[in-house]
Scaffold this motif. Structure first.
Motif: not given
Length: 254
Positions: A50-66
């Motif tokens: 599964r791939r969970h793609a997001s836009d730039n400049r949302v690094e912390v939100e991306r980290a929380r999802e991971a």
């Protein structure tokens, strides 16, 4: 809590510069998390990741999802370009761990290094990082421009080779020129400056100038700028661009 989380760096662009350890982590993951542009560089897996793609400049939100996926038992890989610990996702992940769920601190978290753009850019022109050097990002999204100026001044006074990340963007078209002007207060106008766009890819473009007449135009977020120390020198070659290197010793070379 049986999940695990690995933060990887794909390298600067060419698949040949992705390390075997990173390739192995990608192949073993159930879930990939990352900026969409970087995820697009990862070949599709036959095992149905599964791939969970997001836009730039949302690094912390991306980290929380991971982290949440790993806490749910998934084998997660967070994908960065270059090296994940250099202006990239590894730091954002630990910011999220520190401020997040206490249980996240018990997760199996690993960092797999990659080839950062600074190293790829240096390799295109020789060995400009042969002496002491430092790295500075010119982006003021997460820190004040006054902080950047203070660090540039300190690096120039210390006579470091300086690698500039994020030198210019549409929103920040003037900062590289301002950085050059500041550095000229402390460095000779003859100081060598190297621009490498798309370092580590077949489309890499290299330009060499002197600080006194270095033109910031044309630099963008894909450009890595290397500013030499007083010891950095050029070895001229007939019919080819010079080699740029910084001697290991500060003793003059005859």
């Amino acid at each position: 809590m049986s999940g695990k989380l690995t933060v990887v760096g794909l390298g600067p662009g060419s698949a040949e510069l992705t390390t075997p350890a990173v390739s192995r982590a990608l192949a073993e993951a159930t879930d990939l998390v990352g900026y969409v542009t970087y995820l697009d560089r990862v070949p599709p897996s036959p095992v149905g990741q599964r791939r969970h793609a997001s836009d730039n400049r949302v690094e912390v939100e991306r980290a929380r999802e991971a982290l949440a996926l790993a806490a749910a038992g998934k084998s997660v890989v967070v994908v960065s370009s270059g090296d994940p610990g250099v202006f990239a996702m590894a730091s954002a992940l630990f910011e999220a761990v520190e401020a997040g769920e206490p249980s996240w601190r018990a997760l199996d978290i690993r960092i797999e290094p990659g080839v950062t753009a600074m190293l790829a850019a240096a390799a295109h022109v020789g060995a400009p990082l042969g002496g002491d050097f430092c790295t500075i990002s010119l982006s003021d999204n997460l820190k004040a421009w006054s902080t950047i100026e203070r660090r540039l001044e300190a690096a120039a006074q210390g006579d470091f080779v300086i690698a500039l990340y994020n030198p210019a963007s549409v929103a920040r078209p003037d900062q590289l020129g301002r950085a050059f002007a500041l550095l000229q207060r402390w460095k000779s106008p003859d100081t060598l400056v190297v621009f490498v766009k798309a370092a580590g890819t077949p489309n890499a473009e290299t330009r060499i100038a002197r600080l006194g007449d270095a033109d910031a135009a044309g630099a963008d977020m894909r450009t890595l700028v290397l500013i030499g120390s007083s010891q950095t020198r050029a070895i001229e070659r007939s019919g080819a661009a010079p080699w740029i290197y910084t001697p290991r010793s500060e003793r003059d070379i005859a």
